[in-house]
Every structure is written in structure tokens, then in C-alpha cells.
Design a protein around this motif. Structure first.
Motif, mmCIF file in Angstrom:
data_model
loop_
_atom_site.group_PDB
_atom_site.id
_atom_site.type_symbol
_atom_site.label_atom_id
_atom_site.label_comp_id
_atom_site.label_asym_id
_atom_site.label_seq_id
_atom_site.Cartn_x
_atom_site.Cartn_y
_atom_site.Cartn_z
ATOM 1 N N GLN A 78 41.465 35.363 38.169
ATOM 2 C CA GLN A 78 41.742 34.425 39.264
ATOM 3 C C GLN A 78 41.067 33.090 38.967
ATOM 4 O O GLN A 78 39.854 33.033 38.739
ATOM 5 C CB GLN A 78 41.249 34.994 40.595
ATOM 6 N N PRO A 132 41.919 41.129 39.287
ATOM 7 C CA PRO A 132 41.217 40.382 40.341
ATOM 8 C C PRO A 132 39.765 40.120 39.964
ATOM 9 O O PRO A 132 39.106 40.957 39.344
ATOM 10 C CB PRO A 132 41.325 41.308 41.554
ATOM 11 N N GLY A 187 53.854 34.860 46.486
ATOM 12 C CA GLY A 187 53.231 36.173 46.618
ATOM 13 C C GLY A 187 54.098 37.188 47.328
ATOM 14 O O GLY A 187 53.793 38.382 47.309
ATOM 15 N N LEU A 238 45.277 40.013 48.355
ATOM 16 C CA LEU A 238 46.206 39.863 47.241
ATOM 17 C C LEU A 238 47.589 40.267 47.727
ATOM 18 O O LEU A 238 47.727 41.119 48.611
ATOM 19 C CB LEU A 238 45.800 40.747 46.059
ATOM 20 N N THR A 271 45.689 32.555 43.308
ATOM 21 C CA THR A 271 46.108 33.466 44.371
ATOM 22 C C THR A 271 46.406 32.710 45.659
ATOM 23 O O THR A 271 45.562 31.980 46.171
ATOM 24 C CB THR A 271 45.020 34.519 44.618
ATOM 25 N N THR A 298 51.328 32.674 42.505
ATOM 26 C CA THR A 298 51.001 33.794 41.645
ATOM 27 C C THR A 298 51.189 33.423 40.175
ATOM 28 O O THR A 298 51.994 32.561 39.823
ATOM 29 C CB THR A 298 51.880 35.007 41.970
ATOM 30 N N SER A 339 41.391 30.049 44.138
ATOM 31 C CA SER A 339 42.216 31.179 44.554
ATOM 32 C C SER A 339 41.762 31.726 45.902
ATOM 33 O O SER A 339 40.593 31.651 46.265
ATOM 34 C CB SER A 339 42.139 32.301 43.510
ATOM 35 N N ASP A 363 45.619 33.530 37.701
ATOM 36 C CA ASP A 363 46.307 33.533 38.985
ATOM 37 C C ASP A 363 45.664 32.498 39.910
ATOM 38 O O ASP A 363 44.442 32.390 39.966
ATOM 39 C CB ASP A 363 46.172 34.925 39.616
#
Length: 938
Positions: free
Chosen positions: A927, A923, A401, A936, A599, A438, A931, A597
Motif C-alpha cells: 500500500q 496489505p 474498489g 479493503l 487503497t 486499486t 492509502s 495500491d
């Protein structure tokens, strides 16, 4: 953790204290109290005899630090912990009651305990009190271990210890026994026992396990197939907890000859076997424990599903944190050499038991190949090509990230160099400790030649989420391999998150192979069965001792012996690439696919060093610009080595270790400061290298009054160009290549700004600076309360400087002021409670740039947590954007805190999209489960 030899030296008032000898070491014992005592030689089991009845020495904790920790008893996994820090870290608990009808002279209590020895910083003193009065003081001695000892006190009291296990770092665990005179304590009431380490500013420790002595019988059929001369057998364990020093058990199973086994204090495992079954079968048996009535037990034997544990030996490369970076290099180079030796030594072992090593990352390999002899390099590469050593494709364990898009691609640069130089194929990568990655990681790795990614996340089984700050990552993806599909849908990566993380075999969890390993394996298989795990292969990361740990020379022999005894689960030592290729061969058609993602959770820690983080992000962008410029200008091939060195420094700064292990508790300690100096140097070097490379790339451009504006992006650009004050040209007038005037403005800091329009992708436009004034064209208007440029109108809140109004061409209000004062609102949270948020207060607003091309407002505030806060809001003529610069002079605060700039937007039915460089992420929509939902980063 730890338990070690006790070297106890106390004040003595007896004329001639005895000296007791234990395990070849001399231990001087005496009472801490100034009372006459008689010392007796310690004996095994803490001086207890089989005729004494033990009382429970731990029933309930009352105060002190609690910790999850492995012990020699499989059910005892939590403890109270004291250290020799400030002399105030007290742990306290209650025992069982002294029986009301006791006619004995003494009562003896027993509990499980441990203490540091191999991990001790120096000799350490601990004080034990009963009901608030100190009775004993004992000292542990660094690096030496006494496995049995006894310390006598007043009125015949005795404190003794009997070690039952020693972990991989030479700390000891066992039973503590406390014998007290009954007349000194009220019958029918428990004792309150406390232990505290002295004030020594060290981490030497003692722990009491939060586990009660008890009597219990559990029959457990194990998910294992044993290999015997009479065919496959299934293992059945009779698990007995016994609360006394010694005893016996008689077990009768229909169709088998009855048998007897001895019992000791604590956990006892009595195994027997039955013929392997094809379908469910019940077994009745009778268990008679000495001193207890015989019990009839029934257990069910289920058919065993074949399983393989694929062990991936490696060392987790923490480039810092637990060790200084230079020491980490030495450890990892030694690991590579030790691994080569073990590969040679076990070459003739059966398949699956031959030693293999995974490098985890390539950072240490880079150093090894640069410093080793040609003979050593040749042997290393030969072992790689034979499949004995696995080269895993990432250069470091990276916080994805934090990475700029190009940086993600550079993670596999050195892997491609190895392929080109030595002809080795690198298709897999490992990433360790880090929870979450990511979505842009997928195309970046696949384009770098990586097909498989093994994840070994942070794993702490006693924590609610099974790890430190991992959120739902481990629970969502542990033991659930899947094809991770890229944002474009054109690439996919087989991602396999190890369910037990990377640290399961560390000393404080399961311990290395051979330390009650069968029990851990069987429990894990039951977990997998409960989760309906569909595969016959299980990934097990194998690292021992701790981060930056060593190789395990005992592993091949353990695996060899295991496979001679068991048909299932089978153990296979492997490289990650070998495991993935076999897994995909067997199961490719049944592996699910997911796109989105995952995250990550840890990137926010980088904000603790915001200045250096900014340096690295700018360096990353400069390197991209410099390389693009060299290509656009048709220069000779760029200096690859210089770029490689710069990118390595970028990668090493964004590598996942952020500070030393004691950076929070002891931020000014030499160890913490030294680590940060090395980490900081990565950032500073990357910044300096990128500036030199960009200057070199620009050196061939036209000089004089001509200005070439080059667009290194792949789309057409219109934006503001600012010539540095040091680049004084003929005047303030700017024209394009055809001589047409271009809007320009001399800025307050001395620079000359002009608007470059429609610069073609990967192309350039030429401008000229001429004598004369700037072209007074542009639509920007500025007052002390706001700015506008005909496209956007900005109004400030007079108290905080936040943007209370932001209106676009349709005059739609984009700022939501229902909860805060506006956009770019400074918010300071001391501690952890967001309800305690504090805001800034404006001291001064000044017009920095008055237009008409560029308009800037400068807001100066008093801000909690900062010495000063300066915010600059800029509009540029003809451009649909607001530029915001926030400059903080941060106060040094050691307590927990956070600084936020809030942007409460009013966008009805709006869609939020995040550009990750190699794809767009929405978002809450894109995700995947597990996550991080707190923030973010990109």
C-alpha cells in the motif's frame, strides 16, 4: 455560496412608512418591533459616513454552525452559518466593547456577511437579536439582489448592508453595519448578536464571517514576472487591512517617486513594481496610513522561477447527487455544444488562450454522438482531431474498489469503439472527486490503451485533510506526478494528482478566473516553492460554479489578458493529453516510479445498498461467464451491442455518486427517492440483461440427461455442481463420461449436487444423470455443534453461532477467540463508537444438509439492527474450503450505524494477500502512502 437582494417586509405602526429604492429594485423597510420609527433612505456603505468610527462587529463566536467559505476578503475564509430550516439554527457572536469613555450618542459596529439570493429556494426571513432581544427582521428575495439597503429601528438604531461582491451563482457578500443607541447598552461591554433563519424547511442561508476588522500592513513580493515596455518587472504588493470606511496611504520607495492611494474598509492591495532581479535583493520603503504613524518596512525580492499553469477546462460529471440523472445529461450535452462554439469563437486567439474542453468521461459523449445530427457529429470529431476537444478514456468516474476485474477493462470499451469508428487516438483519462484507486487499475487501463491518468480529487481546503473523507490521499500525492507501475512490473501509467483537486475554481473556494485570481495563483506558487516542486508545469483542473457546472466563456479572454501582462506564470488552456505529452517530453527522465495500491476511501458507501450491489457483482460475473461460454462453444460472434449495454449498466451503478446530496438528511424526499430509483434501475437492468445473455450462451449445450460442466477459468477446477430443482432428471445417480459413479446428493431444497473433478481450463467434462439413488460416498459429518470432512473441522459457539474452532489437516487452530467469540462473528455498532458493539444471540441451530457429500448448518439468531439473521456454514467432501452464507433482513435505521462480520484469525507468521484480479496486493506492504487503512475492497 450566496448573497442576494434583500426584500424586507415588517410589521409597521407608523402611519406612512417610506419606500426606499435601491439598484432599480423597490425595497420596503420597516421595524419588526411595534414601535414608532422614522425610515430613511439607505445610502452606500450602509448609511455610514466617513466621520464615524467603526467598532469591530465580530470578535468571538459563541455558538452556531461553522463553515469554511471563500469571501471577497482573502483572509476571511470561515463563517458562522444559519439556514431557514427549523427556526432553531442560531448563530451567535460577541462584538468589541462599547468604549467606556464614549460620549457619542450612537455606536456603529461592522462585520463581514453574506446571504443567499441566486441559490435561494424562496423568500427567506432572518431575525437579528442583540443581547437576547430581537431588534430587526429582514427578508431576502429569491433571484433578486439589492446591493445596498438600510433598515431603521427604535431609538435611532439601524441595520444596513453594503454588498462588495457577487459570486457566480448570484449570491451577495459585503459588510453589515449595526448602529445602536449607546444609552440602551452598558459601556465597557460587548454586544451579543444572534441571527436565526425562520422555520421554512429550506436551505436559504445567511453567514457572518469569523474575521475581525483590524489595521495591518504586509509587504509581499509576488512570484511573478511582469511584461513592461522597459523590461521585465517583479511585482510587490503592499497589503493593507483597514478598519474604517475610508482613508489613504502614502508609500515611498527609494529610487521611485512617492505615491498615494485611497483605502477602503477591509482589504486593500496597493501594487508597485521593481526591476526583475537575478539574485536576492532587499528593498526599504515607508508606509504612512492616514490616522496612523508612518512605518518603515523592509522586504526581500527573490529571483522568480518560470512556471506555467496548464488549465484543463471540464465539468465534473456527477451522474446524480446534485441533479437528477436526466438533468445531468441535458447539462453535459449543453456543455459539449457550448464548448464547440467557444472553440470556433477563439480559434484566432493566441496559442494558449484558445478554448479547449476535456470531456472528463465518455458517458455524455456516448449520448451526444447517439442523438446529434451527422453535421454536428462531424464537427465534433473534427474538433477532437484538431486538439480542441479532449476525449478522456474512462466511461464514468468509477469506484475502482467495487469493480470486478473484467469491469475495470470495460471502463475503456467505449474509448476503443471511438478509436475504431472515428480514428481518434485516446491515450489519457481523467478521474474526478474520488480519493484512491486499486492497483489493478494500472494494467486494466494500460491494456485499454491509456498511458496517462489525471486525478482531480475532492478538495475542501478548510478541512484537516483538504477534502471530504480523503484521508492522506491529497497530501501524499497532490502535485507529485509519478509513473505508477503495475503489480507485474510490465505496465506503467503516468499518474498526476492535481494539488488543488478539481474544485478550486468553484464559487465557494477561489471562484472562477477573474475573481481575485492573481492572489490565489501567487499563494499557490509560494506553496509549491515551499514544497520544492521541481517542475515548470503545474496542472490546474478548471471547473466552475459547482459539480455539473458550465463552460466558462470568459476564460479565453482572461488568459489572453493575463499572458499579455505576465511572462510568468504563463497560463495555457489545454486538453489533458496535450499537457501530459508536453510534461513527459520535458521531464520523462526525472519522473519517479512507484508500485503499489492506493487503497480507495469511498467504496464503503456502496454497502448502504447491499442488495443492489450484490445484483451488480453477480451480473458482472455472469457477463464474463456468458462471453467465455460463447467463445468456448465456438458460437458465432457474440452480440456485442447487448453486452455493451449490459456492461454500461454495471459501470453506471458502480459510478461514484451514491444517493442524492440530501439522502442522509432527507431520505424520503422526492428528489432523493427519484435519484435512487434511477441508480437502482442500473443494477436491476444489468442483472436482467446478464441473465438473458447467460441463458442464450447456455442454450446450445446438450440437454436431456447429459450435463456439460464447463470451466471458464484458465486453471483446472474441482468443485460442487448443483442442478436446479426445476431441472428434474431421471434420478439421483450421476456418472461421468466413462460411466464411473460420481458422488452426488439430493439437497433439502430439491436440487441435485454432485462433485465435478479436474475439469480442464477453458474446457468441459460431461456427466449423466441416471435413475437410482445418489452414490452414498463422501466424508462430511454434521452435528448441531459442528461439521467436518476429514480435511477441515468446524465447531460453533452455542451463544452467537460464530465459528469458535477451525482446524486444518495438521489440527492447527485457525480461530482466535481471545477478543471475540470466533470467526464470522456478527457485530453491530450503533452510532460511531466501536466500544458500543453489540452481538447476536442464537435462537435455533438446525442441520440443513446431512452429508455425506454436502453438510450445512443453519443458525437463526436475534441480531441488533436486523429483523432476523440467518447464517449457513457448509463443508463439501474432499474440498479444502468452508462456505459461509449470511442472510440479513435489515431493519430500517436512519441514524449512523454499521454491521460487521469479524474474522479474527490465528495464523502465526501468516501472510495476507489480496487478489485484485490483475495482481496480488499485500496489505501494509504494497500500500502506497495516502492509502485508506480502514478497510479493503476488491
Amino acid at each position: 455560496m450566496f448573497i442576494g437582494l434583500l426584500f424586507i417586509i415588517l410589521r409597521i405602526t407608523v402611519p406612512m412608512p417610506e419606500i426606499a429604492m435601491f439598484a432599480g429594485n423597490m425595497l420596503m423597510l420597516a421595524s419588526l418591533l411595534s414601535l414608532p420609527i422614522l425610515l430613511a433612505s439607505a445610502q452606500r456603505s450602509g448609511g455610514q459616513t466617513s466621520g464615524e468610527r467603526l467598532l469591530n462587529g465580530f470578535v468571538q463566536e459563541t455558538r452556531g454552525e461553522q463553515i469554511g467559505y471563500r469571501s471577497f476578503h482573502p483572509y476571511a475564509r470561515a463563517a458562522l452559518l444559519t439556514r431557514c430550516t427549523d427556526g432553531k439554527q442560531v448563530i451567535e457572536w460577541k462584538t468589541a466593547e462599547i468604549p467606556s469613555n464614549s460620549g457619542a450618542e450612537f455606536a456603529t459596529f461592522a462585520w463581514m456577511a453574506g446571504h443567499s439570493s441566486g441559490t435561494s429556494g424562496a423568500d427567506a426571513t432572518f431575525r437579528l437579536a442583540i443581547n437576547g432581544t430581537e431588534w430587526f427582521r429582514f427578508m431576502t428575495v429569491k433571484d433578486r439582489r439589492v446591493r445596498q439597503w438600510a433598515l431603521n429601528g427604535k431609538d435611532g438604531a439601524q441595520l444596513s448592508f453594503d454588498s462588495r461582491s457577487e459570486d457566480t451563482v448570484n449570491d451577495l457578500f459585503g459588510y453589515m453595519f449595526l448602529k445602536v443607541p449607546v444609552r440602551d447598552f452598558p459601556k465597557g461591554q460587548p454586544l451579543t448578536i444572534s441571527v436565526v433563519g425562520d422555520s421554512a424547511n429550506r436551505r436559504d442561508w445567511y453567514m457572518t464571517f469569523r474575521h475581525q476588522l483590524k489595521d495591518s500592513i504586509t509587504i509581499q513580493t509576488q512570484p511573478a514576472l511582469m511584461r513592461t515596455s522597459s523590461g521585465q518587472k517583479q511585482l510587490v504588493d503592499v497589503l493593507i487591512e483597514y478598519s474604517q470606511l475610508s482613508g489613504s496611504v502614502d508609500i515611498a520607495v527609494p529610487g521611485q517617486k512617492p505615491f498615494k492611494a485611497k483605502l477602503g474598509l477591509g482589504f486593500n492591495r496597493v501594487p508597485f513594481s521593481v526591476a526583475a532581479v537575478k539574485e536576492r535583493r532587499q528593498i526599504d520603503l515607508t508606509v504612512a496610513v492616514s490616522g496612523q504613524a508612518a512605518k518603515k518596512e523592509t522586504t526581500t525580492v527573490e529571483p522568480v522561477a518560470y512556471k506555467e499553469f496548464w488549465l484543463l477546462p471540464h465539468s465534473h460529471n456527477d451522474i446524480g447527487y446534485s441533479d437528477l440523472q436526466a438533468d445531468v445529461t441535458k447539462k453535459q450535452l449543453k456543455n459539449l455544444r457550448d464548448a464547440m462554439q467557444l472553440c470556433r469563437k477563439t480559434a484566432s486567439y493566441p496559442k494558449g488562450a484558445q478554448f479547449k474542453w476535456n470531456t472528463e468521461i465518455l458517458w455524455a459523449v456516448d449520448s451526444f454522438l447517439a442523438t446529434s445530427s451527422k453535421k454536428e457529429r462531424d464537427e465534433f470529431i473534427a474538433l477532437v482531431k484538431k486538439g480542441c476537444i479532449g476525449l478522456n478514456g474512462l466511461y464514468t468516474n468509477e469506484l475502482t474498489g467495487l469493480c470486478r476485474p473484467e469491469e475495470l477493462l470495460r471502463l475503456t470499451d467505449f474509448a476503443r469503439t471511438l478509436t475504431k469508428t472515428y480514428g481518434v487516438q485516446i491515450k489519457d483519462a481523467m478521474i474526478t472527486d474520488i480519493p484512491g484507486y486499486t492497483w489493478a487499475t494500472v494494467p486494466a487501463l494500460v491494456q485499454g490503451g491509456i498511458r496517462y491518468l489525471s486525478s482531480g480529487p475532492n478538495y475542501v481546503p478548510t478541512m484537516p485533510d483538504q477534502g471530504d473523507r480523503v484521508g492522506r490521499f491529497n497530501r501524499a500525492w497532490g502535485d507529485k506526478p509519478f509513473y505508477w507501475v503495475s503489480p507485474s512490473g510490465q505496465e506503467k501509467l503516468l499518474l498526476w494528482v492535481a494539488g488543488k483537486g478539481y474544485s478550486w475554481f468553484h464559487a465557494w473556494i477561489a471562484g472562477q478566473a477573474g475573481q481575485n485570481t492573481a492572489s490565489h495563483f501567487f499563494d499557490y506558487l509560494r506553496e509549491l516553492d515551499k514544497k520544492e516542486y521541481p517542475y515548470d508545469m503545474v496542472q490546474l483542473r478548471y471547473t466552475i460554479v459547482a459539480d455539473n457546472g458550465p463552460t466558462d466563456p470568459k476564460l479565453p479572454d482572461f488568459v489572453k489578458s493575463w499572458n499579455e501582462q505576465y511572462d510568468s506564470p504563463k497560463l495555457i488552456i489545454a486538453t489533458a493529453g496535450q499537457m501530459f505529452e508536453e510534461f513527459e517530453r520535458r521531464w520523462a527522465n526525472k519522473i519517479p516510479s512507484h508500485g503499489g495500491d492506493i487503497t480507495p476511501y469511498w467504496e464503503d458507501g456502496a454497502l448502504s445498498t447491499l442488495r443492489e450491489l450484490g445484483i451488480v457483482r453477480r451480473a458482472s460475473e455472469r457477463l464474463v461467464q456468458a462471453e467465455a461460454l460463447e467463445c468456448i462453444n465456438n458460437a458465432e460472434e457474440p452480440d456485442g451491442e447487448s453486452y455493451d449495454d449490459a456492461w454500461k449498466n454495471v459501470l453506471l451503478f458502480d459510478e461514484h455518486t451514491w444517493g442524492a446530496h440530501n439522502s442522509v438528511s432527507e431520505p424520503e424526499s422526492p428528489f432523493a427517492v427519484s435519484q435512487w430509483q434511477v441508480k437502482q434501475r442500473f443494477a436491476l437492468d444489468a442483472g436482467e440483461q446478464s441473465e438473458r445473455l447467460l441463458s442464450a450462451a447456455l442454450s446450445s449445450l446438450t440437454g436431456g440427461n447429459a450435463v456439460d460442466v464447463i470451466n471458464t477459468s484458465s486453471w483446472s477446477r474441482t468443485d460442487l455442481v448443483v442442478l436446479h430443482p426445476g431441472e428434474r432428471r431421471a434420478g439421483d445417480s450421476v456418472v461421468d463420461a466413462l460411466g464411473a459413479p460420481v458422488p452426488s446428493q439430493r439437497l433439502s431444497a430439491g436440487g441435485l449436487a454432485f462433485l465435478a473433478k479436474d475439469v480442464p481450463p477453458l474446457g468441459a467434462r460431461r456427466y449423466f444423470v441416471r435413475p437410482g439413488g445418489a452414490a452414498a460416498t463422501g466424508s462430511v459429518k454434521v452435528t448441531e455443534t459442528g461439521l467436518e470432512n476429514g480435511l477441515i473441522a468446524v465447531a460453533l459457539d452455542h451463544e452467537t453461532g460464530a465459528i469458535r474452532s477451525l482446524k486444518a489437516p495438521a489440527r492447527v487452530e485457525l480461530a482466535d477467540t481471545s477478543m471475540l467469540r470466533g470467526l464470522n462473528q456478527y457485530c453491530y455498532v450503533p452510532g460511531r463508537d466501536p466500544g458500543a458493539v453489540q452481538m447476536n444471540r442464537v435462537k435455533e441451530v438446525e442441520v440443513k444438509e446431512r452429508g455425506p457429500l454436502v453438510g450445512t448448518l443453519r443458525i437463526i439468531s436475534e441480531a441488533p439492527g436486523c429483523k432476523s439473521l440467518v447464517q449457513e456454514i457448509t463443508l463439501i467432501a474432499d474440498l479444502m474450503k468452508v462456505e459461509i452464507v449470511n442472510i440479513l433482513d435489515k431493519s430500517m435505521v436512519r441514524e449512523k450505524e454499521s454491521v460487521h462480520f469479524a474474522f479474527p484469525m490465528n495464523v502465526p507468521d501468516g501472510a495476507f494477500r489480496l487478489d485484485g484480479g490483475w495482481g496480488i496486493m499485500r496489505p501494509m506492504i504494497d500500500q502506497l502512502p495516502g492509502s485508506c487503512m480502514d478497510f479493503l475492497s476488491t
